[in-house]
Design a protein around this motif. Structure first.
Motif, PDB file in Angstrom:
ATOM      1  N   ARG A  22      46.528  49.604  39.478  1.00  0.00           N
ATOM      2  CA  ARG A  22      47.008  49.472  40.859  1.00  0.00           C
ATOM      3  C   ARG A  22      45.864  49.498  41.876  1.00  0.00           C
ATOM      4  NH1 ARG A  22      49.984  48.287  43.538  1.00  0.00           N
ATOM      5  NH2 ARG A  22      51.336  49.824  44.499  1.00  0.00           N
ATOM      6  N   GLU A  23      44.982  50.495  41.778  1.00  0.00           N
ATOM      7  CA  GLU A  23      43.983  50.717  42.829  1.00  0.00           C
ATOM      8  C   GLU A  23      42.714  49.891  42.643  1.00  0.00           C
ATOM      9  OE1 GLU A  23      44.393  54.229  45.135  1.00  0.00           O
ATOM     10  OE2 GLU A  23      45.998  52.770  45.031  1.00  0.00           O
ATOM     11  N   VAL A  24      42.288  49.737  41.379  1.00  0.00           N
ATOM     12  CA  VAL A  24      41.030  49.025  41.137  1.00  0.00           C
ATOM     13  C   VAL A  24      41.285  47.532  40.959  1.00  0.00           C
ATOM     14  CG1 VAL A  24      39.015  48.833  39.632  1.00  0.00           C
ATOM     15  CG2 VAL A  24      40.023  51.090  40.079  1.00  0.00           C
ATOM     16  N   LEU A  25      42.291  47.205  40.159  1.00  0.00           N
ATOM     17  CA  LEU A  25      42.537  45.797  39.832  1.00  0.00           C
ATOM     18  C   LEU A  25      43.605  45.154  40.710  1.00  0.00           C
ATOM     19  CD1 LEU A  25      42.374  46.219  35.951  1.00  0.00           C
ATOM     20  CD2 LEU A  25      40.576  45.398  37.460  1.00  0.00           C
ATOM     21  N   ALA A  26      44.213  45.961  41.592  1.00  0.00           N
ATOM     22  CA  ALA A  26      45.176  45.455  42.597  1.00  0.00           C
ATOM     23  C   ALA A  26      46.385  44.748  41.982  1.00  0.00           C
ATOM     24  CB  ALA A  26      44.459  44.533  43.594  1.00  0.00           C
ATOM     25  N   TRP A  27      46.885  45.268  40.855  1.00  0.00           N
ATOM     26  CA  TRP A  27      48.130  44.742  40.292  1.00  0.00           C
ATOM     27  C   TRP A  27      49.305  45.282  41.122  1.00  0.00           C
ATOM     28  CZ3 TRP A  27      48.951  43.670  34.498  1.00  0.00           C
ATOM     29  CH2 TRP A  27      47.808  43.055  33.956  1.00  0.00           C
ATOM     30  N   LYS A  28      50.397  44.514  41.135  1.00  0.00           N
ATOM     31  CA  LYS A  28      51.621  44.986  41.800  1.00  0.00           C
ATOM     32  C   LYS A  28      52.299  46.036  40.917  1.00  0.00           C
ATOM     33  CE  LYS A  28      52.713  40.584  44.078  1.00  0.00           C
ATOM     34  NZ  LYS A  28      52.139  39.484  43.284  1.00  0.00           N
ATOM     35  N   ALA A  29      53.067  46.934  41.560  1.00  0.00           N
ATOM     36  CA  ALA A  29      53.779  47.979  40.800  1.00  0.00           C
ATOM     37  C   ALA A  29      54.687  47.355  39.749  1.00  0.00           C
ATOM     38  CB  ALA A  29      54.579  48.862  41.755  1.00  0.00           C
ATOM     39  N   SER A  30      55.325  46.224  40.106  1.00  0.00           N
ATOM     40  CA  SER A  30      56.246  45.571  39.150  1.00  0.00           C
ATOM     41  C   SER A  30      55.483  45.039  37.924  1.00  0.00           C
ATOM     42  CB  SER A  30      56.991  44.426  39.831  1.00  0.00           C
ATOM     43  OG  SER A  30      56.060  43.512  40.388  1.00  0.00           O
ATOM     44  N   GLU A  31      54.250  44.552  38.144  1.00  0.00           N
ATOM     45  CA  GLU A  31      53.442  44.041  37.021  1.00  0.00           C
ATOM     46  C   GLU A  31      53.011  45.186  36.106  1.00  0.00           C
ATOM     47  OE1 GLU A  31      51.187  40.267  39.167  1.00  0.00           O
ATOM     48  OE2 GLU A  31      50.424  42.273  39.541  1.00  0.00           O
ATOM     49  N   VAL A  32      52.647  46.313  36.721  1.00  0.00           N
ATOM     50  CA  VAL A  32      52.231  47.473  35.919  1.00  0.00           C
ATOM     51  C   VAL A  32      53.420  48.028  35.137  1.00  0.00           C
ATOM     52  CG1 VAL A  32      51.218  49.793  35.993  1.00  0.00           C
ATOM     53  CG2 VAL A  32      50.384  48.031  37.562  1.00  0.00           C
ATOM     54  N   ALA A  33      54.586  48.055  35.781  1.00  0.00           N
ATOM     55  CA  ALA A  33      55.798  48.544  35.101  1.00  0.00           C
ATOM     56  C   ALA A  33      56.109  47.693  33.875  1.00  0.00           C
ATOM     57  CB  ALA A  33      56.974  48.525  36.073  1.00  0.00           C
ATOM     58  N   GLU A  34      55.969  46.370  34.038  1.00  0.00           N
ATOM     59  CA  GLU A  34      56.232  45.472  32.909  1.00  0.00           C
ATOM     60  C   GLU A  34      55.213  45.709  31.797  1.00  0.00           C
ATOM     61  OE1 GLU A  34      56.386  40.703  32.060  1.00  0.00           O
ATOM     62  OE2 GLU A  34      56.611  41.358  34.143  1.00  0.00           O
ATOM     63  N   LEU A  35      53.951  45.853  32.184  1.00  0.00           N
ATOM     64  CA  LEU A  35      52.891  46.052  31.192  1.00  0.00           C
ATOM     65  C   LEU A  35      53.101  47.343  30.401  1.00  0.00           C
ATOM     66  CD1 LEU A  35      49.196  45.314  31.412  1.00  0.00           C
ATOM     67  CD2 LEU A  35      49.790  47.670  31.031  1.00  0.00           C
ATOM     68  N   LEU A  36      53.545  48.402  31.085  1.00  0.00           N
ATOM     69  CA  LEU A  36      53.715  49.704  30.423  1.00  0.00           C
ATOM     70  C   LEU A  36      55.133  49.938  29.904  1.00  0.00           C
ATOM     71  CD1 LEU A  36      51.675  51.940  32.926  1.00  0.00           C
ATOM     72  CD2 LEU A  36      50.968  51.271  30.626  1.00  0.00           C
ATOM     73  N   ASP A  37      55.994  48.893  30.004  1.00  0.00           N
ATOM     74  CA  ASP A  37      57.399  49.036  29.577  1.00  0.00           C
ATOM     75  C   ASP A  37      58.073  50.212  30.267  1.00  0.00           C
ATOM     76  OD1 ASP A  37      57.560  46.859  27.866  1.00  0.00           O
ATOM     77  OD2 ASP A  37      56.610  47.970  26.238  1.00  0.00           O
ATOM     78  N   THR A  38      57.931  50.298  31.583  1.00  0.00           N
ATOM     79  CA  THR A  38      58.539  51.406  32.315  1.00  0.00           C
ATOM     80  C   THR A  38      59.109  50.883  33.630  1.00  0.00           C
ATOM     81  OG1 THR A  38      58.143  53.647  33.111  1.00  0.00           O
ATOM     82  CG2 THR A  38      56.343  52.110  33.407  1.00  0.00           C
ATOM     83  N   THR A  39      59.525  51.780  34.508  1.00  0.00           N
ATOM     84  CA  THR A  39      60.148  51.351  35.768  1.00  0.00           C
ATOM     85  C   THR A  39      59.124  51.403  36.906  1.00  0.00           C
ATOM     86  OG1 THR A  39      60.746  53.609  36.358  1.00  0.00           O
ATOM     87  CG2 THR A  39      62.349  52.348  35.057  1.00  0.00           C
ATOM     88  N   VAL A  40      59.431  50.660  37.966  1.00  0.00           N
ATOM     89  CA  VAL A  40      58.577  50.683  39.157  1.00  0.00           C
ATOM     90  C   VAL A  40      58.532  52.105  39.729  1.00  0.00           C
ATOM     91  CG1 VAL A  40      58.405  49.888  41.559  1.00  0.00           C
ATOM     92  CG2 VAL A  40      58.848  48.245  39.725  1.00  0.00           C
ATOM     93  N   ALA A  41      59.667  52.792  39.717  1.00  0.00           N
ATOM     94  CA  ALA A  41      59.710  54.166  40.248  1.00  0.00           C
ATOM     95  C   ALA A  41      58.751  55.073  39.481  1.00  0.00           C
ATOM     96  CB  ALA A  41      61.132  54.720  40.167  1.00  0.00           C
ATOM     97  N   SER A  42      58.721  54.946  38.158  1.00  0.00           N
ATOM     98  CA  SER A  42      57.842  55.839  37.392  1.00  0.00           C
ATOM     99  C   SER A  42      56.372  55.444  37.585  1.00  0.00           C
ATOM    100  CB  SER A  42      58.231  55.908  35.923  1.00  0.00           C
ATOM    101  OG  SER A  42      57.747  54.808  35.234  1.00  0.00           O
ATOM    102  N   VAL A  43      56.091  54.156  37.806  1.00  0.00           N
ATOM    103  CA  VAL A  43      54.710  53.721  38.119  1.00  0.00           C
ATOM    104  C   VAL A  43      54.279  54.335  39.452  1.00  0.00           C
ATOM    105  CG1 VAL A  43      53.310  51.718  38.841  1.00  0.00           C
ATOM    106  CG2 VAL A  43      54.700  51.589  36.764  1.00  0.00           C
ATOM    107  N   ASN A  44      55.162  54.254  40.460  1.00  0.00           N
ATOM    108  CA  ASN A  44      54.825  54.802  41.779  1.00  0.00           C
ATOM    109  C   ASN A  44      54.608  56.314  41.719  1.00  0.00           C
ATOM    110  OD1 ASN A  44      54.848  52.331  43.007  1.00  0.00           O
ATOM    111  ND2 ASN A  44      57.010  52.447  43.601  1.00  0.00           N
ATOM    112  N   SER A  45      55.431  56.978  40.934  1.00  0.00           N
ATOM    113  CA  SER A  45      55.312  58.432  40.794  1.00  0.00           C
ATOM    114  C   SER A  45      53.987  58.789  40.098  1.00  0.00           C
ATOM    115  CB  SER A  45      56.525  58.933  40.017  1.00  0.00           C
ATOM    116  OG  SER A  45      56.255  60.154  39.425  1.00  0.00           O
TER     117      SER A  45
END
Length: 337
Positions: free
Chosen positions: A154-177
Motif C-alpha cells: 500500500r505505502e511503498v508500491l501504491a497498490w489499491k486496498a482492493s488489489e491487496v485484498a485480492e492478492l492476500l485472499d482477504t477483505t478490504v476491511a482487513s487490509v485497511n485494519s
C-alpha cells in the motif's frame, strides 16, 4: 510450454520484473541473499505453473502473489532481522567486546541497483529509496509478516486496498485494519529514533560532508572525524552485537580495537538508498588493500548520525561487484570521492 519462442518470450516477460520483486522480497525478509533466493523461487514457480495463469490479473500482480506466498513461507520460522541497537543496549568503550551473532540475526545491506527499478517519476523514486533505508527496514522487521506485506504494497508500491485484498485472499476491511496497525507501530518507532535525512540526489552540503568524511577517514584524522559526527552518533559492526554511541567512544574505538583501519581506502557505493563506501584496509602480507567493510552512512542536520560497518566481506563485496583486492596505486589515493 509449446515452442521455444514462447518459452523465450516468457523468460523475458518474467525477467523484466526481477529487480522490483527483489526489492519487495528484500523489504519483506531483511536479507539481500534470501530476497534473491525468494525471487528465483517465485520465477521458477511462475514458469512451472504458467499454463494455469488465466490472465484474470496482470502478470505483475500474479508474480507479486507468488512472491508474497514465498516470503510468508520463509517468515514462518519467526526470525526478525535486526540491527545491533534493536537487540542490546549501547556499550561504553571501556567494556567493548566483539561478540559475533549468527548471520541470520542481522538486517543485511543491499546495493541500490539490485532492488530499485528505474522509474521516471522522481517522487516515486524517492519513496522507493526511503523504503530501503536501514531505519525503515528495521522498523518493517518489527511488523507481523501479513502487516508487513500490506504496508509495503500500500505505502511503498501504491497498490489499491482492493488489489491487496485480492492478492492476500482477504477483505478490504482487513487490509485497511492491518495498514492502520502497521502505521501505528512505525509511528512509535519513528518517535524513538531519528530518521536519516538524506536528499536525493545529495545536496551540495551533504556532498561536501562526504568529501570531508573520506579525507578524515582515509587520513585517520580523529579530530576532523569528530567534527563531522553528531554528538549522539551511533556506530554498529554486524556480525558483532556491539554498538557505540557518541563521537568520543567511536573515535576511541577506532584508535584502539579498530586501529588496523588506519590508512584505509574508501570507494563510493550506493547502498540502502544511503551514501556508503567499500572500505579496504592495508594488507600487510600481500601489499595493497584488502576488503574490510561496507560502510553505510546516515546523515541528519549536516552531521553523520549513523555509521554502520558490515564486516562479512566475502559475502558483501561480490554482491556489490567489488574486487577482493586493491593494488596500492598512489594516484588512486588522491581521487577521494
Amino acid at each position: 510450454m509449446g515452442n521455444s519462442t514462447a518459452t523465450a518470450d516468457l523468460d523475458v516477460a518474467l525477467e523484466k520484473h526481477r529487480t522490483e520483486l527483489t526489492g519487495y522480497c528484500y523489504r519483506m525478509l531483511g536479507s539481500s541473499f534470501e530476497a534473491e533466493d525468494a525471487v528465483q523461487d517465485t520465477l521458477v514457480r511462475a514458469w512451472r505453473s504458467y499454463d494455469k495463469f488465466e490472465g484474470r490479473s496482470s502478470l505483475r500482480s500474479w508474480l507479486y502473489r507468488i512472491a508474497t506466498n514465498v516470503c510468508l513461507d520463509m517468515l514462518t520460522a519467526g526470525n526478525k532481522r535486526a540491527r545491533p541497537m534493536d537487540l542490546t543496549d549501547s556499550t561504553p568503550l571501556a567494556q567493548a567486546a566483539l561478540a559475533p551473532r549468527p548471520d541470520n540475526t542481522w538486517l543485511e545491506p543491499v546495493p541500490d541497483a539490485r532492488v530499485l527499478p528505474t522509474v521516471e517519476d522522481p517522487a516515486e523514486a524517492a519513496v522507493a529509496k526511503e523504503s530501503i533505508r536501514l531505519a525503515f527496514m528495521a522498523a518493517l522487521q518489527q511488523l507481523p509478516p501479513k502487516q508487513r506485506a500490506v504496508l509495503i504494497l500500500r505505502e511503498v508500491l501504491a497498490w489499491k486496498a482492493s488489489e491487496v485484498a485480492e492478492l492476500l485472499d482477504t477483505t478490504v476491511a482487513s487490509v485497511n485494519s492491518a495498514l492502520q496497525r502497521a502505521r501505528a507501530t512505525l509511528a512509535e518507532r519513528e518517535q524513538a529514533g531519528a530518521e536519516a535525512a538524506v536528499s536525493d540526489p545529495l545536496d551540495e552540503e551533504q556532498q561536501k560532508l562526504l568529501e570531508r568524511y573520506v579525507k578524515a577517514f582515509e587520513g585517520y584524522d580523529m579530530t576532523a572525524l569528530t567534527a563531522l559526527l553528531h554528538e549522539d552518533a551511533v556506530m554498529t559492526m554486524p556480525p558483532f552485537d556491539l554498538w557505540l554511541t557518541g563521537h568520543d567512544d567511536i573515535t576511541g574505538f577506532m584508535t584502539t580495537l579498530g586501529a588496523a583501519c588506519a590508512g584505509s581506502r574508501l570507494l563510493p557505493v550506493q547502498v540502502n538508498g544511503l551514501p556508503g563506501f567499500a572500505q579496504y584496509k592495508p594488507d600487510p602480507e600481500a601489499g595493497g588493500f584488502t576488503p574490510w567493510s561496507i560502510q553505510v552512512l546516515e546523515i541528519s542536520d549536516g552531521r553523520l548520525t549513523g555509521f554502520h560497518f558490515f564486516l562479512d566481506t566475502q559475502r558483501w563485496f561480490p554482491l556489490f561487484g567489488l574486487p577482493l583486492h586493491l593494488e596500492a596505486e598512489p594516484d588512486k589515493i588522491e581521487e577521494g570521492v
